[in-house]
Design an enzyme around this catalytic site. Structure first.
Site, PDB file in Angstrom:
ATOM      1  N   CYS A 216      42.511 -34.643  42.243  1.00 51.12           N
ATOM      2  CA  CYS A 216      43.567 -33.718  42.669  1.00 51.12           C
ATOM      3  C   CYS A 216      44.652 -34.474  43.427  1.00 51.12           C
ATOM      4  CB  CYS A 216      42.988 -32.629  43.563  1.00 51.12           C
ATOM      5  SG  CYS A 216      41.872 -31.498  42.714  1.00 51.12           S
ATOM      6  N   CYS A 217      45.905 -34.173  43.090  1.00 49.14           N
ATOM      7  CA  CYS A 217      47.029 -34.852  43.743  1.00 49.14           C
ATOM      8  C   CYS A 217      47.715 -33.963  44.770  1.00 49.14           C
ATOM      9  CB  CYS A 217      48.045 -35.311  42.703  1.00 49.14           C
ATOM     10  SG  CYS A 217      48.893 -33.970  41.840  1.00 49.14           S
ATOM     11  N   GLN A 218      47.404 -32.656  44.774  1.00 41.71           N
ATOM     12  CA  GLN A 218      48.175 -31.733  45.609  1.00 41.71           C
ATOM     13  C   GLN A 218      48.137 -32.096  47.090  1.00 41.71           C
ATOM     14  OE1 GLN A 218      46.176 -30.851  43.179  1.00 41.71           O
ATOM     15  NE2 GLN A 218      47.098 -29.269  41.905  1.00 41.71           N
TER      16      GLN A 218
ATOM     17  N   HIS B  28      48.228 -34.960  48.347  1.00 43.16           N
ATOM     18  CA  HIS B  28      48.934 -36.203  48.631  1.00 43.16           C
ATOM     19  C   HIS B  28      50.443 -36.097  48.456  1.00 43.16           C
ATOM     20  CE1 HIS B  28      45.129 -38.378  48.788  1.00 43.16           C
ATOM     21  NE2 HIS B  28      44.799 -37.844  47.632  1.00 43.16           N
TER      22      HIS B  28
END
Length: 307
Positions: free
Chosen positions: A72-74, A76
């Site tokens: 998951c990138c949210q 960062h």
């Protein structure tokens, strides 16, 4: 042929790109049933698991040469979630440990971790990198605008190349000609509405005005957010980053419409034969979260060449 698995496989961008580059993607996992359903429809020859990867039994995963993963990138991104103390985003950041756990058990020769560049600003990134290095991996971060790989979209992403080698493996990635937005947009299709209508936000009208001044009667613009500011965006350059929500609007004279799901898929470099839901919102969500298949293909091709 190298074998591979795809963690956080989503809509299947990594899998499609890996297959196009010659990988045999044996296994794919995601926690979201809808994503697993459509990944399965597009990749029926791949074994699928619908599971929270925090709880995976990695000993049951098929042996593989390459681990593909998009944690998951949210948590960062600059737009939201970077600060600690947000339980939702702290939990999303913790998904980055799943590739470490798999690497400890299965020790693939290579791992390619895709995320936003801010992943390396994470307070626990030094610990994450140390864990991978203690498992025998050399790390080579590549920050790439997917437009440079031939994707018709400006999308800057981190591709962390992890290799069981003495020195980091720095890939020779191609520098492709940019594909303009006009190549993926159809101004003769879709449902258009009048720009001047009751309830239209003043900020939208201002974007249209500024866009006309710069680009004439046809252009694209962000319907919300700060991307391309108040100026709109030329059709002669790649579209801006595709997100999980309806963000980009097309302007044609005194009319406008939102980007269609098929156009978003094309912007991400998914092929026209890609199976997708009829539900627009669901398609946009899965598409916006995906790795562009063409970017994945280019990265894997360079990895195979360097291996």
């Amino acid at each position: 042929m190298f074998t591979a698995i795809d963690l956080f496989s989503g809509f299947g961008g990594w899998t499609r790109g890996g297959k196009d580059a010659g990988l045999d993607v044996k296994w794919a996992a995601n926690h979201w049933p809808a994503a697993v359903e459509w990944h399965t429809k597009n990749n029926p020859d791949t074994q699928h698991v619908c599971q929270d990867l925090h709880q995976a039994d990695w000993s049951t995963v098929p042996k593989h040469d390459v681990m593909l993963a998009s944690p998951c990138c949210q948590g960062h991104t600059k737009a939201r979630g970077k600060a600690a103390g947000n339980p939702q985003h702290d939990n999303s950041r913790s998904t980055a440990w799943a590739p470490v756990q798999n690497a400890e058990v299965n020790r693939p020769e290579f791992a390619v971790i895709e995320n936003v560049p801010e992943f390396m600003d994470w307070i626990l990134y030094p610990a994450w990198a140390d864990a991978m290095q203690r498992l025998g991996y050399a790390l080579a971060p590549h920050i790439v605008d997917c437009a440079d790989l031939g994707v018709p979209q400006h999308r800057v992403r981190l591709f962390m190349i992890c290799s069981r080698s003495k020195a980091p493996l720095h890939l020779q990635l191609p520098q492709c000609q940019h594909v303009p937005a006009r190549d993926i947009l159809d101004f003769d299709a879709g449902t258009w509405s009048k720009i001047e209508k009751p309830g239209r936000a003043e900020s939208t009208l201002l974007r249209v005005k500024k866009g006309r001044e710069r680009f004439g009667e046809r252009f694209i613009m962000p319907y919300y957010g700060s991307g391309s500011g108040l100026t709109g965006r030329s059709l002669n350059r790649p579209i801006g980053t595709i997100t999980t929500l309806d963000r980009w609007a097309l302007v044609r004279g005194d009319e406008m419409r939102m980007l269609s799901a098929d156009e978003a898929l094309a912007a991400q470099s998914f092929g026209p034969d890609t199976k997708r839901p009829d539900n627009h919102r669901l398609t946009m969500h899965m598409t916006g979260n995906a790795v562009p298949p063409l970017a994945g293909k280019r990265v894997i091709e360079a990895l195979i060449a360097a291996a």
